[in-house]
Design a protein around this motif. Structure first.
Motif, short mmCIF file in Angstrom:
data_model
loop_
_atom_site.label_atom_id
_atom_site.label_comp_id
_atom_site.label_asym_id
_atom_site.label_seq_id
_atom_site.Cartn_x
_atom_site.Cartn_y
_atom_site.Cartn_z
N ARG A 26 0.84 -1.19 0.00
CA ARG A 26 0.00 0.00 0.00
C ARG A 26 0.88 1.24 0.00
NH1 ARG A 26 -5.23 0.30 -0.97
NH2 ARG A 26 -5.53 1.91 0.59
N THR A 27 0.37 2.32 -0.64
CA THR A 27 1.13 3.56 -0.62
C THR A 27 0.88 4.36 0.65
OG1 THR A 27 -0.66 4.75 -1.74
CG2 THR A 27 1.05 3.78 -3.12
N PHE A 46 -2.89 -0.86 6.59
CA PHE A 46 -2.40 -2.23 6.48
C PHE A 46 -3.59 -3.16 6.63
CE2 PHE A 46 -2.70 -3.09 11.03
CZ PHE A 46 -2.50 -1.84 11.61
N ARG A 47 -3.45 -4.36 6.12
CA ARG A 47 -4.55 -5.32 6.10
C ARG A 47 -4.27 -6.46 7.08
NH1 ARG A 47 -8.84 -5.60 2.99
NH2 ARG A 47 -9.89 -7.56 2.52
N TRP A 48 -5.25 -6.71 7.96
CA TRP A 48 -5.11 -7.75 8.98
C TRP A 48 -6.47 -8.38 9.24
CZ3 TRP A 48 -1.58 -10.73 10.80
CH2 TRP A 48 -1.70 -11.36 12.05
N ARG A 49 -6.48 -9.70 9.33
CA ARG A 49 -7.73 -10.45 9.55
C ARG A 49 -8.78 -10.14 8.48
NH1 ARG A 49 -5.37 -14.09 12.58
NH2 ARG A 49 -5.00 -13.51 14.73
N GLU A 103 -1.48 -13.97 7.20
CA GLU A 103 -1.88 -13.11 6.09
C GLU A 103 -1.80 -11.64 6.50
OE1 GLU A 103 -3.01 -15.93 3.02
OE2 GLU A 103 -2.75 -13.77 3.03
N GLY A 104 -1.40 -10.81 5.57
CA GLY A 104 -1.40 -9.37 5.80
C GLY A 104 -0.31 -8.92 6.77
N ARG A 105 -0.59 -7.84 7.48
CA ARG A 105 0.34 -7.27 8.45
C ARG A 105 -0.39 -7.03 9.77
NH1 ARG A 105 5.00 -4.60 6.06
NH2 ARG A 105 4.97 -4.86 3.79
N ALA A 106 0.25 -7.39 10.85
CA ALA A 106 -0.33 -7.18 12.18
C ALA A 106 -0.04 -5.76 12.65
CB ALA A 106 0.25 -8.18 13.17
N GLY A 107 -0.94 -5.20 13.42
CA GLY A 107 -0.75 -3.85 13.92
C GLY A 107 0.29 -3.80 15.03
N MET A 108 1.12 -2.76 15.00
CA MET A 108 2.10 -2.53 16.06
C MET A 108 2.07 -1.06 16.42
SD MET A 108 6.10 -3.61 16.25
CE MET A 108 7.04 -3.38 17.78
N ALA A 109 2.02 -0.77 17.70
CA ALA A 109 2.00 0.61 18.18
C ALA A 109 3.28 0.92 18.93
CB ALA A 109 0.79 0.84 19.09
#
Length: 611
Positions: free
Chosen positions: A472-473, A477-480, A513-519
């Motif tokens: 993505r630009t 991000f895509r998760w679940r 699949e995709g990317r997991a969120g990280m803060a």
């Protein structure tokens, strides 16, 4: 391709000259036979490098001809619908006339026929008209998957109302925003979502209805029980259906976009028909196929591509409240689903061939196209890893392109589609928010004065024209299976953490699949209360948007305009052996964040954490 065009042009000219004879300055070119001309043309083509183009044509022409034939069928059906000004409910009602007793939807063992869906949706349309709602009004629909969900939005469409299909995972600010951004005149919620609506009802000043309660007492104070009201409503087709145009708004489907809160994409009747017709013909579906559709019906994949096969082509579809990996094949077999082809988007190239081999599936019809996008392509051959293709020989038949962006990031090109106003396929209808619409349009792409839709996605293309998704630009991000706006999550994280500076980004997790969120949260004094923080996130964010990883920073770099930098943090990931900051992992089994140790990291990295 410019060289190919030049070669073809010169060769064609020589062909014409040789066939008819040509005299220039007293020199005469004799007439040649077809065989001699073919030999000359082939010689010119090969000696100038055209042999490679001949090879490409040989490799892609069968694919392109098949796709061209299917595209013709799509356009013929769509053009006829536009010529007759046929709306989606009328298309469905024609299927009802032909197949009234055929099973349309299967849900938790229940079977709903086409006639039953038609009658229920008629009751919905007639009831809402009796309540004073008028053509063009928006009704927010906030329910989990069930047959009534489809019937309600179809009933709205029959009388010219526009249902806004809201993600049933939303809570508080995102929920309130989604309802208000489309100027909703009412909200219909499911029995199990009354609590979520109750939390924002004081800021919503319109009627509320609850579906699925039967004769039970409502917990949402001030709402009306929709079930008995519909039972008393007129089951015959509402006369308002004749005033609904194919070019009218049909539904709003929300997309997170690249930043901010959800955006409501405008889907018109003919756009909906194009989506489901394109997949039906391109993927080679048959009208007697039984589909398994466990996706959320508020999304375009489940609600348009999947349900569209029922409404437009009389297919039978199996739907379920929520996706279950363990029940997928069990139910597909139980309900007699015809698993000849799987279509969707997001299959990772690394597992493509393993998947088809494991389940003996002949074809994956991967497609690419956002809800509101006019940049749509599909992989009709099951080419591993490809999300679609563009024809090399008929390049301008579908005007989609890759345009260069910031080369410092190493990205290949953003996928765009040229906009053609009033065209049934190429027109971009945008969002309810005009500013959001403007952000998705880029000017002067192929020529001065043209406009194109920006997909926000980075794709790469091989020499045969196959396209492959890369990234993505923007900050999404895509998760679940969901697009997560990092900007939206950052706002929640910062607020719950006591207004501390925070950035959110997606990180790759092996085997997931995709990317997991990280803060990453700036907390130099170690003041963050993890228990309270977890409780705050649970109340404010759906499960897929809650950061899986936390990183506690002493400070964070900022740009010259005081924007927090996160690219370097994203590249560093979540490995405790290389990161000296405190790291935490959201353990759903324990109900909160735990320290991310080397041992836990190794379990996650090896795919043994059960994400």
């Amino acid at each position: 391709m410019w060289r190919t065009a030049a070669i073809v042009g010169v060769t064609s000219a020589l062909w014409a000259a040789g066939k008819n004879g040509l005299s220039i300055g007293g020199f005469s070119l004799p007439q040649l036979s077809s065989l001699q001309l073919a030999s000359v043309a082939a010689g010119i083509y090969i000696t100038t490098g055209g042999y490679h183009t001949l090879w490409l044509a040989y490799m892609t022409l069968p694919r392109d001809l098949i796709a061209g034939y299917r595209y013709f069928k799509i356009m013929a059906k769509l053009k006829w619908a536009l010529y007759c000004n046929t709306n989606l409910p009328k298309v469905f009602m024609e299927n009802v006339r032909r197949n009234p007793n055929k099973v349309a939807l299967i849900f938790e063992g229940q079977e709903w026929t086409f006639a039953q869906i038609d009658e229920y949706s008629n009751r919905v349309g007639n009831f809402l008209v009796e309540q004073g709602y008028k053509h063009g009004d928006t009704v927010a629909l906030f329910m989990q998957n069930c047959p009534e969900y489809v019937c309600i939005w179809l009933g709205c469409a029959k009388v010219g109302l526009v249902p806004a299909l809201i993600n049933f995972n939303l809570r508080l600010v995102p929920l309130k925003h989604s309802v208000q951004i489309v100027d909703s005149k009412a909200i219909i919620c499911g029995e199990d979502l009354q609590e979520a609506v109750d939390a924002v009802k004081d800021e919503l000043s319109f009627p509320m209805y609850v579906s699925g309660c039967g004769n039970a007492t409502l917990t949402l104070k001030g709402a009306k029980n929709l079930d008995p009201l519909l039972s008393a409503s007129n089951p015959t087709p509402p006369p308002q259906i004749d005033s609904v145009s194919a070019r009218d708004k049909l539904i709003y489907i929300y997309t997170s976009g690249t930043t901010g809160l959800p955006k409501a994409a405008i889907i018109k009747h003919y756009r909906y028909m194009f989506f489901c017709t394109a997949v039906h013909f391109m993927a080679g579906l048959r009208d007697d196929d039984v589909l398994y559709n466990p996706l959320p019906l508020y999304h375009s994949a489940g609600g348009m591509v999947g349900i569209g096969q029922v409404l437009v082509f009389s297919n039978t579809a199996v739907i379920r409240r929520k996706f279950s990996a363990s029940q997928y094949w069990v139910e597909a077999k139980k309900y007699g689903c015809t698993v000849r082809v799987m279509f969707g988007n997001g299959v990772r190239p690394q597992i493509w061939e393993q998947f088809t081999a494991r389940f003996n599936n002949p074809c994956i019809a991967e497609f690419y196209g956002a809800t509101e996008s006019i940049s749509n392509i599909i992989n009709i051959e099951g080419k591993p890893g490809a999300c679609g293709f563009v024809s090399l020989l008929f390049r301008h038949a579908v005007p989609v392109y890759l345009i260069k962006i910031d080369e410092e990031t190493g990205e290949a090109g953003e996928f765009v589609g040229v906009i053609k106003r009033n065209d049934p396929i190429r027109d971009f209808h945008g969002y309810a928010d005009k500013k959001a619409t403007e952000k998705k349009i880029v000017k002067d792409v192929m020529k001065k004065g043209d406009t194109a839709f920006r997909s926000g996605d980075i794709l790469v293309m091989d020499e045969l024209g196959y396209m492959y998704f890369k990234d993505r630009t923007g900050d999404t991000f895509r998760w679940r299976g969901e697009n997560v706006s990092s900007t939206e999550v950052e706002g929640v994280v910062s607020k719950v953490a006591g207004n501390k500076d925070a950035v959110v980004y997606g990180v790759e997790v092996p085997g997931a699949e995709g990317r997991a969120g990280m803060a990453a949260i700036v907390d130099p004094e170690d003041e963050l209360n993890l228990k309270a923080f977890t409780e705050g996130l649970t109340k404010s964010l759906p499960h897929y948007a809650r950061p899986l990883f936390l990183r506690i920073l002493k400070e964070i770099d900022v740009t010259g305009t005081f924007k927090l930098k996160k690219l370097a943090l994203q590249k560093e990931g979540f490995n405790p052996s290389t990161i000296k900051d405190k790291l935490f992992y959201l353990d759903n089994k324990l109900g909160g964040y735990v320290e991310l140790t080397d041992n836990l990291f190794n379990k996650i990295d090896s795919g043994r954490a059960g994400l």
